[in-house]
Design an enzyme around this catalytic site. Sequence first.
Site, PDB file in Angstrom:
ATOM      1  N   HIS A 187     -57.274  10.577 -59.899  1.00  0.00           N
ATOM      2  CA  HIS A 187     -56.738   9.669 -58.885  1.00  0.00           C
ATOM      3  C   HIS A 187     -57.342  10.041 -57.539  1.00  0.00           C
ATOM      4  CE1 HIS A 187     -53.881   7.383 -56.456  1.00  0.00           C
ATOM      5  NE2 HIS A 187     -53.607   6.736 -57.555  1.00  0.00           N
ATOM      6  N   ASP A 210     -51.579   4.789 -65.204  1.00  0.00           N
ATOM      7  CA  ASP A 210     -52.093   3.950 -66.306  1.00  0.00           C
ATOM      8  C   ASP A 210     -52.134   4.675 -67.637  1.00  0.00           C
ATOM      9  OD1 ASP A 210     -54.135   2.767 -63.761  1.00  0.00           O
ATOM     10  OD2 ASP A 210     -52.685   1.531 -64.837  1.00  0.00           O
TER      11      ASP A 210
HETATM   12  C1  SDX Z   1     -54.996   3.125 -60.201  1.00  0.00           C
HETATM   13  O1  SDX Z   1     -55.569   3.995 -55.355  1.00  0.00           O
HETATM   14  C2  SDX Z   1     -54.498   3.862 -56.041  1.00  0.00           C
HETATM   15  O2  SDX Z   1     -53.441   4.195 -55.602  1.00  0.00           O
HETATM   16  C3  SDX Z   1     -54.675   3.221 -57.411  1.00  0.00           C
HETATM   17  C4  SDX Z   1     -53.402   3.125 -58.265  1.00  0.00           C
HETATM   18  C5  SDX Z   1     -52.405   2.168 -57.669  1.00  0.00           C
HETATM   19  O3  SDX Z   1     -51.210   2.304 -57.996  1.00  0.00           O
HETATM   20  O4  SDX Z   1     -52.822   1.198 -56.965  1.00  0.00           O
HETATM   21  O5  SDX Z   1     -52.817   4.422 -58.394  1.00  0.00           O
HETATM   22  C6  SDX Z   1     -53.714   2.589 -59.661  1.00  0.00           C
HETATM   23  O6  SDX Z   1     -56.016   2.525 -59.999  1.00  0.00           O
HETATM   24  C7  SDX Z   1     -54.992   4.459 -60.925  1.00  0.00           C
HETATM   25  C8  SDX Z   1     -56.418   4.924 -61.345  1.00  0.00           C
HETATM   26  C9  SDX Z   1     -56.811   4.175 -62.652  1.00  0.00           C
HETATM   27  N1  SDX Z   1     -58.206   4.454 -62.985  1.00  0.00           N
HETATM   28  C10 SDX Z   1     -58.541   5.241 -64.015  1.00  0.00           C
HETATM   29  O7  SDX Z   1     -57.723   5.873 -64.684  1.00  0.00           O
HETATM   30  C11 SDX Z   1     -60.043   5.304 -64.301  1.00  0.00           C
HETATM   31  C12 SDX Z   1     -60.440   6.760 -64.588  1.00  0.00           C
HETATM   32  N2  SDX Z   1     -60.327   7.535 -63.331  1.00  0.00           N
HETATM   33  C13 SDX Z   1     -61.531   7.674 -62.550  1.00  0.00           C
HETATM   34  O8  SDX Z   1     -62.486   6.695 -62.660  1.00  0.00           O
HETATM   35  C14 SDX Z   1     -61.281   8.254 -61.150  1.00  0.00           C
HETATM   36  O9  SDX Z   1     -60.486   9.353 -61.302  1.00  0.00           O
HETATM   37  C15 SDX Z   1     -60.704   7.354 -60.088  1.00  0.00           C
HETATM   38  C16 SDX Z   1     -61.483   6.113 -59.941  1.00  0.00           C
HETATM   39  C17 SDX Z   1     -59.287   7.042 -60.385  1.00  0.00           C
HETATM   40  C18 SDX Z   1     -60.745   8.121 -58.758  1.00  0.00           C
HETATM   41  O10 SDX Z   1     -62.068   8.354 -58.483  1.00  0.00           O
HETATM   42  P1  SDX Z   1     -62.538   9.100 -57.120  1.00  0.00           P
HETATM   43  O11 SDX Z   1     -61.388   9.494 -56.297  1.00  0.00           O
HETATM   44  O12 SDX Z   1     -63.610   8.269 -56.498  1.00  0.00           O
HETATM   45  O13 SDX Z   1     -63.123  10.435 -57.674  1.00  0.00           O
HETATM   46  P2  SDX Z   1     -64.548  10.587 -58.295  1.00  0.00           P
HETATM   47  O14 SDX Z   1     -64.870   9.421 -59.167  1.00  0.00           O
HETATM   48  O15 SDX Z   1     -65.514  10.939 -57.209  1.00  0.00           O
HETATM   49  O16 SDX Z   1     -64.319  11.850 -59.262  1.00  0.00           O
HETATM   50  C19 SDX Z   1     -64.298  13.187 -58.715  1.00  0.00           C
HETATM   51  C20 SDX Z   1     -64.872  14.055 -59.826  1.00  0.00           C
HETATM   52  C21 SDX Z   1     -66.201  13.538 -60.353  1.00  0.00           C
HETATM   53  O17 SDX Z   1     -66.916  14.648 -60.844  1.00  0.00           O
HETATM   54  P3  SDX Z   1     -68.100  15.259 -59.865  1.00  0.00           P
HETATM   55  O18 SDX Z   1     -69.054  14.112 -59.593  1.00  0.00           O
HETATM   56  O19 SDX Z   1     -67.390  15.771 -58.622  1.00  0.00           O
HETATM   57  O20 SDX Z   1     -68.725  16.365 -60.720  1.00  0.00           O
HETATM   58  O21 SDX Z   1     -63.981  14.042 -60.968  1.00  0.00           O
HETATM   59  C22 SDX Z   1     -64.643  13.443 -62.079  1.00  0.00           C
HETATM   60  C23 SDX Z   1     -65.837  12.692 -61.542  1.00  0.00           C
HETATM   61  O22 SDX Z   1     -66.869  12.642 -62.516  1.00  0.00           O
HETATM   62  N3  SDX Z   1     -63.685  12.523 -62.688  1.00  0.00           N
HETATM   63  C24 SDX Z   1     -63.502  12.377 -63.996  1.00  0.00           C
HETATM   64  C25 SDX Z   1     -62.466  11.426 -64.108  1.00  0.00           C
HETATM   65  N4  SDX Z   1     -62.070  11.055 -62.893  1.00  0.00           N
HETATM   66  C26 SDX Z   1     -62.833  11.730 -62.013  1.00  0.00           C
HETATM   67  N5  SDX Z   1     -64.114  12.943 -65.066  1.00  0.00           N
HETATM   68  C27 SDX Z   1     -63.656  12.545 -66.286  1.00  0.00           C
HETATM   69  N6  SDX Z   1     -62.665  11.637 -66.484  1.00  0.00           N
HETATM   70  C28 SDX Z   1     -62.048  11.064 -65.422  1.00  0.00           C
HETATM   71  N7  SDX Z   1     -61.079  10.178 -65.599  1.00  0.00           N
END
Ligand code: SDX
Length: 429
Positions: A307, A364
Amino acid sequence: MDKKAELKIDGETYYLPVVEGTEQERGLDISKLRAESGCITLDIGYKNTGSTKSDITFINGEEGILRYRGYSIEELCEKSNFIEVAYLLIYGELPTKEQYDEFENDIRRHTIIHEDLKHYYDAYPQRAHPMGVLASMVSSLSLYYPESLDPNPPEDQIDRHIRRLIAKITTIAAQSYKNSMGHPMMYPDNKLNYAENFLHMMFALPTENYEVNPTLARALDMLLILHADHEQNCSASTVRMVGSSQANIYATISAGISALWGPLHGGANQAVIEMLEKIKEDGGDSKKWIEKAKDKDDPFRLMGFGHRVYKNFDPRAKIIKSECDKVLAELNVNEPILEIAKELEEHALSDDYFAEKKLYPNVDFYSGIMYKAMGIPTEMFTVLFAIGRLPGWIAQWKEMREGKEPINRPRQIYTGYNERSYNPIDKRS
Ligand code: SDX
């Protein structure tokens, strides 16, 4: 004395007012920075940028705290209901009994949609994704209420649009499901409450009696509360952005629905179930998929994990997980993917990769399992998220309007070509 931060650029010192919120969050006000220094700030994805000041929702990502207008999500789930929470988010205070009854009754009476809107569904392909139908139908409401195009309508007219939207979104959503099944539309039953009525419109048939299961209705009501707002998330920021151009409320909410559809945002609940089903079909080896999620060269991500704000448990995920166990036990449903989800969570939370990156289950991760237990088809999961989030979008839109915020128009750092002359097509290689 207002606090100021000092910024030195090329030997010059600039002073940025420090803005402090009621929960001691601090931000640097850069609204005069460009005029004084010629510099803008750059923060791709707005990871560290505040777009507004808001009284609606407070999140503490480090401690896993979520409050709507100061009330904790845990207490609202235990003691309130979705329509009361919608009122709280939109109008800022819990309603009196009289205010609640008037609001709730208004919504009951406005669930029915204009008869002509039913014909739109005849044109949609049966396999149309319900989020695309929802975004189109909500935007089309502005065609039936052209007074909504007035950028400065009287307050009572705004209230009518707000109640219409909350009422009709359930009917529009249920009808997209009926259309996909080739079933006739079920009209709303005004004797039922909001969650009961939605389940009725989704699953009742003219040919047989349908009794709403009170356990499901209560679980759905709680899920709607949990999704009702989440400060400046992608779709709420979209609503504030589109609304800032004075687009009508229906077009503005339709934009929020489209932003929510993405699998990185509200579409994640559908993606989680698809991921769990895939892992089940692959033999259920959750450790193998945890390793895939950690592998930089593998596009697979653990959907429902991570998140932007929560660097601890998403409090909503904790509530849904415990409710999930209760609802499935009451329904006597044995859901193999729930066990896979729990194994994934257990392995992820004991893995350094997830611990270091502070990746925890988000809202989710378990919600889809609850929806599945209710018989909601996977493609409708994000629609349920939109129904829940609607009062939050409306509250954010209302706050933006009442704050007379300017049209949102960010700046950029240009990195393209410097000036060059046009060369005729026969001179190009
Ligand atoms: C919602 O904003 C809100 O409040 C949203 C929400 C709401 O109520 O409105 O809470 C609802 O959208 C919840 C999130 C649902 N999405 C997912 O579950 C999709 C999977 N999650 C990711 O795609 C990610 O965690 C996000 C999109 C939720 C957040 O991404 P960020 O903050 O941009 O972080 P990032 O993508 O830069 O990740 C940071 C690191 C990365 O590794 P590095 O590049 O630093 O080595 O963490 C890793 C990412 O690769 N990472 C994951 C991961 N999420 C982040 N690795 C594996 N699996 C994951 N799910």
